[in-house]
Scaffold this active site. Structure first.
Site, PDB file in Angstrom:
ATOM      1  N   HIS A  23      44.250  19.901  62.364  1.00 40.20           N
ATOM      2  CA  HIS A  23      45.094  20.214  63.514  1.00 40.20           C
ATOM      3  C   HIS A  23      46.475  20.671  63.047  1.00 40.20           C
ATOM      4  CE1 HIS A  23      42.404  18.479  66.586  1.00 40.20           C
ATOM      5  NE2 HIS A  23      42.014  17.741  65.560  1.00 40.20           N
ATOM      6  N   ASP A 116      48.801  20.385  70.673  1.00 36.58           N
ATOM      7  CA  ASP A 116      47.418  20.789  70.434  1.00 36.58           C
ATOM      8  C   ASP A 116      46.522  20.090  71.461  1.00 36.58           C
ATOM      9  OD1 ASP A 116      46.533  18.291  69.490  1.00 36.58           O
ATOM     10  OD2 ASP A 116      46.240  18.960  67.445  1.00 36.58           O
TER      11      ASP A 116
END
Length: 127
Positions: A23, A116
């Site tokens: 991520h 995210d």
């Protein structure tokens, strides 16, 4: 770039990456491109929890110096069952960290927050 453009304040984008190098790397690249291609100032925010410290620090050490970084404080997840699914742990980590994120965002001038997927609940603090 004209002199007026150089002197104009740059928009500040804060990017919030959930734990895991998978991520962190894409958001680090997005931060770099926002700075390089759009003249923004960028701060990449990570979590202290659930990530091998060497992974996060290795990625962060590769960032250009013009991208600021911040790490949210460790939070307790003692209220979760020991067999909680990793997705549950990630969502709860984000939820428990919102007060620290709110404090961080209040300490700086922020024009945009880009979380995210696992950090979508952080949008509530953007308001």
């Amino acid at each position: 770039m004209t002199e007026d453009q150089r002197d104009a304040p740059r928009p500040h984008v804060v990017l919030l990456a959930s734990p895991g190098v998978g991520h962190l790397i894409p958001l680090a690249e997005l931060a770099r491109r926002l700075v390089d291609h759009h003249g923004a100032a960028a701060t990449l925010v990570t979590f202290a929890d659930l990530d091998a410290p060497y992974s996060r620090s290795a990625v962060l050490s590769l960032l250009p110096s013009f991208i600021a970084t911040a790490t949210l404080s460790v939070v307790s997840l003692d209220d979760l069952p020991a067999d909680a699914r990793v997705e549950t742990v990630l969502f709860e980590l984000v939820q428990h960290s919102l007060p620290y994120l709110r404090d961080l965002l209040r300490s700086m001038s922020v024009d945009a927050l880009v979380p995210d997927f696992f950090c979508f609940t952080a949008l509530s603090v953007a308001a």
